[in-house]
Design a protein around this motif. Structure first.
Motif, PDB file in Angstrom:
ATOM      1  N   ARG A  71       0.823  -1.220   0.000  1.00 16.49           N
ATOM      2  CA  ARG A  71       0.000   0.000   0.000  1.00 16.49           C
ATOM      3  C   ARG A  71       0.851   1.261   0.000  1.00 16.49           C
ATOM      4  N   ASN A  72       2.103   1.155   0.437  1.00 15.61           N
ATOM      5  CA  ASN A  72       2.972   2.343   0.407  1.00 15.61           C
ATOM      6  C   ASN A  72       3.346   2.743  -1.016  1.00 15.61           C
ATOM      7  N   LEU A  73       2.970   1.920  -1.994  1.00 11.25           N
ATOM      8  CA  LEU A  73       3.182   2.266  -3.402  1.00 11.25           C
ATOM      9  C   LEU A  73       2.069   3.161  -3.936  1.00 11.25           C
ATOM     10  N   ILE A  74       1.013   3.343  -3.138  1.00 11.32           N
ATOM     11  CA  ILE A  74      -0.104   4.197  -3.541  1.00 11.32           C
ATOM     12  C   ILE A  74       0.339   5.646  -3.399  1.00 11.32           C
ATOM     13  N   LYS A  75       0.301   6.355  -4.497  1.00  8.29           N
ATOM     14  CA  LYS A  75       0.728   7.762  -4.532  1.00  8.29           C
ATOM     15  C   LYS A  75      -0.361   8.593  -5.191  1.00  8.29           C
ATOM     16  N   GLY A  76      -0.350   9.875  -4.913  1.00 10.20           N
ATOM     17  CA  GLY A  76      -1.286  10.765  -5.583  1.00 10.20           C
ATOM     18  C   GLY A  76      -2.064  11.619  -4.608  1.00 10.20           C
ATOM     19  N   VAL A  77      -3.004  12.371  -5.171  1.00 10.44           N
ATOM     20  CA  VAL A  77      -3.754  13.354  -4.395  1.00 10.44           C
ATOM     21  C   VAL A  77      -5.208  12.912  -4.214  1.00 10.44           C
ATOM     22  N   CYS A  79      -8.605  14.553  -2.066  1.00 13.32           N
ATOM     23  CA  CYS A  79      -9.108  15.690  -1.267  1.00 13.32           C
ATOM     24  C   CYS A  79      -8.038  16.771  -1.114  1.00 13.32           C
ATOM     25  N   GLY A  80      -7.250  16.964  -2.156  1.00 15.54           N
ATOM     26  CA  GLY A  80      -6.255  18.022  -2.163  1.00 15.54           C
ATOM     27  C   GLY A  80      -4.993  17.734  -1.366  1.00 15.54           C
ATOM     28  N   VAL A  81      -4.843  16.496  -0.893  1.00 12.86           N
ATOM     29  CA  VAL A  81      -3.686  16.132  -0.078  1.00 12.86           C
ATOM     30  C   VAL A  81      -2.995  14.923  -0.692  1.00 12.86           C
ATOM     31  N   ARG A  82      -1.672  14.947  -0.744  1.00 15.63           N
ATOM     32  CA  ARG A  82      -0.913  13.795  -1.234  1.00 15.63           C
ATOM     33  C   ARG A  82      -0.987  12.675  -0.202  1.00 15.63           C
ATOM     34  N   VAL A  83      -1.481  11.510  -0.612  1.00  9.45           N
ATOM     35  CA  VAL A  83      -1.676  10.407   0.341  1.00  9.45           C
ATOM     36  C   VAL A  83      -0.362   9.964   0.981  1.00  9.45           C
ATOM     37  N   GLU A  84       0.714  10.042   0.235  1.00  6.30           N
ATOM     38  CA  GLU A  84       1.999   9.597   0.777  1.00  6.30           C
ATOM     39  C   GLU A  84       2.556  10.559   1.834  1.00  6.30           C
ATOM     40  N   ASP A  85       2.003  11.765   1.918  1.00  6.74           N
ATOM     41  CA  ASP A  85       2.477  12.759   2.889  1.00  6.74           C
ATOM     42  C   ASP A  85       1.628  12.829   4.153  1.00  6.74           C
ATOM     43  N   ILE A  86       0.556  12.056   4.225  1.00  9.57           N
ATOM     44  CA  ILE A  86      -0.315  12.076   5.403  1.00  9.57           C
ATOM     45  C   ILE A  86       0.413  11.379   6.555  1.00  9.57           C
ATOM     46  N   GLU A  87       0.539  12.084   7.669  1.00  4.10           N
ATOM     47  CA  GLU A  87       1.298  11.545   8.796  1.00  4.10           C
ATOM     48  C   GLU A  87       0.461  10.699   9.751  1.00  4.10           C
ATOM     49  N   GLU A  88      -0.825  10.992   9.882  1.00  2.82           N
ATOM     50  CA  GLU A  88      -1.698  10.252  10.794  1.00  2.82           C
ATOM     51  C   GLU A  88      -2.014   8.892  10.165  1.00  2.82           C
ATOM     52  N   PRO A  89      -1.589   7.784  10.785  1.00  2.00           N
ATOM     53  CA  PRO A  89      -1.724   6.455  10.166  1.00  2.00           C
ATOM     54  C   PRO A  89      -3.142   6.065   9.736  1.00  2.00           C
ATOM     55  N   ILE A  90      -4.136   6.242  10.590  1.00  2.00           N
ATOM     56  CA  ILE A  90      -5.499   5.832  10.212  1.00  2.00           C
ATOM     57  C   ILE A  90      -6.027   6.697   9.074  1.00  2.00           C
ATOM     58  N   MET A  91      -5.765   7.992   9.132  1.00  2.00           N
ATOM     59  CA  MET A  91      -6.207   8.876   8.047  1.00  2.00           C
ATOM     60  C   MET A  91      -5.541   8.461   6.734  1.00  2.00           C
ATOM     61  N   GLN A  92      -4.276   8.079   6.803  1.00  2.00           N
ATOM     62  CA  GLN A  92      -3.583   7.646   5.591  1.00  2.00           C
ATOM     63  C   GLN A  92      -4.242   6.386   5.024  1.00  2.00           C
ATOM     64  N   GLU A  93      -4.621   5.453   5.890  1.00  2.00           N
ATOM     65  CA  GLU A  93      -5.291   4.227   5.413  1.00  2.00           C
ATOM     66  C   GLU A  93      -6.617   4.572   4.735  1.00  2.00           C
ATOM     67  N   ILE A  94      -7.377   5.476   5.342  1.00  2.00           N
ATOM     68  CA  ILE A  94      -8.660   5.894   4.765  1.00  2.00           C
ATOM     69  C   ILE A  94      -8.435   6.519   3.394  1.00  2.00           C
ATOM     70  N   ARG A  95      -7.438   7.368   3.285  1.00  2.00           N
ATOM     71  CA  ARG A  95      -7.153   8.042   2.013  1.00  2.00           C
ATOM     72  C   ARG A  95      -6.566   7.082   0.982  1.00  2.00           C
ATOM     73  N   TYR A  96      -5.812   6.070   1.429  1.00  2.00           N
ATOM     74  CA  TYR A  96      -5.361   5.035   0.494  1.00  2.00           C
ATOM     75  C   TYR A  96      -6.589   4.385  -0.157  1.00  2.00           C
ATOM     76  N   LEU A  97      -7.567   4.044   0.664  1.00  2.00           N
ATOM     77  CA  LEU A  97      -8.782   3.419   0.123  1.00  2.00           C
ATOM     78  C   LEU A  97      -9.485   4.364  -0.841  1.00  2.00           C
ATOM     79  N   ASP A  98      -9.616   5.628  -0.459  1.00  2.00           N
ATOM     80  CA  ASP A  98     -10.237   6.617  -1.346  1.00  2.00           C
ATOM     81  C   ASP A  98      -9.503   6.690  -2.681  1.00  2.00           C
TER      82      ASP A  98
END
Length: 116
Positions: A71-77, A79-98
Motif C-alpha cells: 500500500r505504500n506504493l499508492i501515490k497521488g492526491v 481531497c487536495g492532499v498527497r496520500v503519501e504525505d499524510i502523517e496520521e496512520p489511520i487517516m492515511q489508510e482511509i485516504r489510500y482506500l479513497d
C-alpha cells in the motif's frame, strides 16, 4: 486534539458511495470489494460482517487482518492532499482506500490498482 469525524463514521455508510462511484463508470461492486480485501486482508465474509456491524473507520483499519505491505506504493492526491504525505496512520489508510476507489472509477486496470 479531537479525532476527525471520519474515524467514527461507519464504513457501511460510505461503502454504497464507493460502489456507486465505481458503477457509474462501468465498474462493479465485486471490484470495490476486491480492492478493500487487497488493502485490508479481510475475507469477503469478514468484510460483510464489518459492514453489517456498521464498524467505524478507525476500528475497521485497526482490526484489519493484514494491511497490504504494497500500500505504500499508492501515490497521488485525494481531497487536495498527497496520500503519501499524510502523517496520521489511520487517516492515511482511509485516504489510500479513497485513492484506490478513485483509480477504479477512472478506469485503471485492476492489476495496476492492486500494484501487481
Amino acid at each position: 486534539m479531537a479525532k476527525h469525524r471520519i474515524y467514527t463514521m461507519s464504513v457501511a455508510k460510505v461503502y454504497p458511495h464507493y460502489v456507486t462511484k465505481a458503477e457509474k463508470k462501468g465498474r462493479t461492486k465485486s471490484e470495490v470489494d476486491e480492492i478493500i480485501r487487497w488493502l485490508t486482508g479481510y475475507s469477503q465474509e469478514k468484510l460483510e460482517v464489518q459492514l453489517e456491524n456498521e464498524t467505524d473507520f478507525e476500528t475497521f483499519f485497526v482490526e484489519a487482518p493484514r494491511m497490504n505491505p504494497s500500500r505504500n506504493l499508492i501515490k497521488g492526491v485525494v481531497c487536495g492532499v498527497r496520500v503519501e504525505d499524510i502523517e496520521e496512520p489511520i487517516m492515511q489508510e482511509i485516504r489510500y482506500l479513497d485513492k484506490l476507489i478513485d483509480e477504479l472509477a477512472k478506469g485503471k486496470a485492476m492489476e495496476k490498482i492492486l500494484r501487481k
